[in-house]
Design an enzyme around this catalytic site. Structure first.
Site, short mmCIF file in Angstrom:
data_model
loop_
_atom_site.label_atom_id
_atom_site.label_comp_id
_atom_site.label_asym_id
_atom_site.label_seq_id
_atom_site.Cartn_x
_atom_site.Cartn_y
_atom_site.Cartn_z
N ASN A 96 0.36 -1.07 5.39
CA ASN A 96 1.28 -0.31 6.25
C ASN A 96 0.66 -0.38 7.63
O ASN A 96 -0.32 0.30 7.91
CB ASN A 96 1.29 1.18 5.87
CG ASN A 96 2.10 1.51 4.65
OD1 ASN A 96 3.26 1.92 4.73
ND2 ASN A 96 1.48 1.36 3.48
N LYS A 119 -9.46 1.85 -1.99
CA LYS A 119 -9.69 1.32 -0.64
C LYS A 119 -11.06 1.73 -0.08
O LYS A 119 -11.41 2.92 -0.07
CB LYS A 119 -8.58 1.83 0.28
CG LYS A 119 -8.56 1.25 1.68
CD LYS A 119 -7.30 1.70 2.40
CE LYS A 119 -7.13 1.15 3.79
NZ LYS A 119 -5.87 1.58 4.42
N CYS A 127 -4.81 -3.01 2.89
CA CYS A 127 -4.52 -2.91 4.31
C CYS A 127 -5.71 -3.20 5.22
O CYS A 127 -6.08 -4.34 5.41
CB CYS A 127 -3.88 -1.56 4.64
SG CYS A 127 -3.10 -1.62 6.28
N ASN A 171 -7.07 6.06 -1.90
CA ASN A 171 -5.99 5.14 -1.60
C ASN A 171 -6.19 3.96 -2.57
O ASN A 171 -7.13 3.19 -2.41
CB ASN A 171 -6.09 4.70 -0.13
CG ASN A 171 -4.88 3.90 0.32
OD1 ASN A 171 -4.16 3.33 -0.48
ND2 ASN A 171 -4.70 3.83 1.63
N GLU A 197 -6.28 8.76 7.47
CA GLU A 197 -6.75 8.29 6.16
C GLU A 197 -8.12 8.88 5.80
O GLU A 197 -8.41 9.14 4.64
CB GLU A 197 -6.81 6.76 6.13
CG GLU A 197 -5.43 6.14 6.03
CD GLU A 197 -5.48 4.69 5.61
OE1 GLU A 197 -6.02 4.40 4.52
OE2 GLU A 197 -4.99 3.85 6.36
N GLU A 202 0.86 -1.20 0.00
CA GLU A 202 0.00 0.00 0.00
C GLU A 202 0.90 1.25 0.00
O GLU A 202 1.94 1.26 0.65
CB GLU A 202 -0.84 -0.03 1.29
CG GLU A 202 -1.66 1.22 1.55
CD GLU A 202 -2.27 1.24 2.97
OE1 GLU A 202 -1.60 0.80 3.94
OE2 GLU A 202 -3.41 1.71 3.10
N1 CDT Z 1 -3.00 1.44 6.46
C1 CDT Z 1 -3.90 0.84 7.26
O1 CDT Z 1 -5.03 0.63 6.88
N2 CDT Z 1 -3.49 0.51 8.51
C2 CDT Z 1 -4.35 0.01 9.50
C3 CDT Z 1 -3.89 0.49 10.82
C4 CDT Z 1 -5.02 0.75 11.67
S1 CDT Z 1 -4.59 1.80 12.98
C5 CDT Z 1 -5.62 3.14 12.71
C6 CDT Z 1 -4.47 -1.51 9.53
O2 CDT Z 1 -5.59 -2.00 9.65
O3 CDT Z 1 -3.47 -2.20 9.50
#
Ligand code: CDT
Length: 321
Positions: free
Chosen positions: A198, A124, A173, A107, A143, A47
């Protein structure tokens, strides 16, 4: 005859805020070169692969964040990826921040055929975090500020993947934690789910305790169950390591339709993991325990699409039967 394809998760180590796309793209091209030497037919990058994970940085005026977005794909800066695909005959999946000509921000992920043509685009759907600066959090996760909810659903398409035709889909993600996302694609007979992520090593919400070791566990649990319950392969690629002091946990994996991990990254840097995947392995689950046509009971699933938040159940009282 097995329907074999060799897939790779091309994990990226950290990309610092001050680093330009040329740095990331150079590293990605080197991974594609290594992939070619190892007989890989498709590489999956993470991502937001071209920049640092910028939603951790608050910008009051969103137009000042424009430099994080791609305004064209390919562009001069990303063209080397498309050239490497042609040179090595490798398809690739790329996650990036997209700004459309009419000003929408998503995204986004694309799957690119070795010819350089974009086969599939996904935006996304499940955007985690918040829109406004949150003083409680240890690190921001903006985000919801920087992206609109994706408007393409969860598309699956049948397309050439290496020497095979395969049903491919994508998620990004946080989507991996939502069974609805997997099932949308399972209902389209997806065989390969490509997904980049990420994910911080620590819970940054500051609203309660979460044991550190469970962060990776929850990621793997979600991907393994998604693959098992929808009889598909998953190629889940992380950005890992420490970006400007903020740690991401890596642990990229490739998973088979039984939910088994076939390959796992062991570093938090640029690392290629590969697996030979027989797409016919999707058939067992799809024709037996997860034969949807035979066993799903949509009449009992009304809440799934009509209700968003959970509701408290009625309270049992003695004597009510
Ligand atoms: N990039 C992404 O979606 N990361 C989220 C972190 C959540 S913390 C607000 C994940 O679900 O891994």
């Amino acid at each position: 005859m097995p329907r074999l394809v060799t897939l790779a998760a091309a994990q990226l180590g950290p990309i610092q805020k001050a680093e330009g796309r040329d740095v990331a793209v150079g590293r990605m091209v080197r991974l594609m070169e290594r992939a070619h030497k190892r007989g890989v037919e498709v590489v999956v990058f993470p991502e937001l692969a071209l920049t640092t994970f910028f939603p951790r940085w608050y910008e009051e005026d969103i137009s000042r964040a424009d430099h994080w977005y791609e305004h064209a794909m390919p562009s001069n800066e990303t063209a080397p990826l498309f050239e490497a695909a042609r040179k090595y005959g490798i398809g690739f999946h790329l996650g990036y921040a997209e700004k459309t000509p009419d000003g929408h921000r998503y995204n986004t992920a694309i799957y690119v055929h070795p010819s350089g043509e974009v086969v599939l685009k996904y935006r996304k759907v499940h955007l985690p975090g918040h829109r406004d600066f949150d003083p409680i959090r240890k690190v921001q996760h903006l985000e919801k500020r920087y992206f609109e909810v994706g408007n393409l659903g969860f598309p699956v398409i049948r397309a050439p993947v290496g020497g095979q035709e395969a049903n491919i889909g994508m998620m990004i993600c946080n989507d991996r934690r939502w069974p609805e996302a997997w099932r949308e694609m399972g209902l389209q007979q997806v065989e390969i789910v490509m997904l980049g992520y990420n994910t911080p090593s620590l819970n940054m919400d500051n609203r309660g305790f979460e044991a550190h070791h469970l962060r990776v566990e929850h990621s793997h649990l979600s991907i393994r169950s998604g693959c098992y319950q929808n009889a598909c392969f998953g190629v889940a690629t992380a950005k890992g390591g420490t970006e400007d002091g903020h740690e991401l946990f890596g642990h990229s994996i490739i998973v088979n339709p039984q939910g088994e991990i076939m390959a796992q990254a062991t570093s938090w840097g640029d690392e290629l993991i590969t697996a030979d995947c027989d797409l016919d392995d999707c058939n067992l689950g799809r024709t037996t325990i997860f034969n949807f046509a035979a066993h799903r009971r949509t009449e009992a699933y009304q809440r799934i699409t009509t209700q968003t938040g959970s509701e408290a159940p009625p309270v049992w009282k003695p004597g009510q039967g």
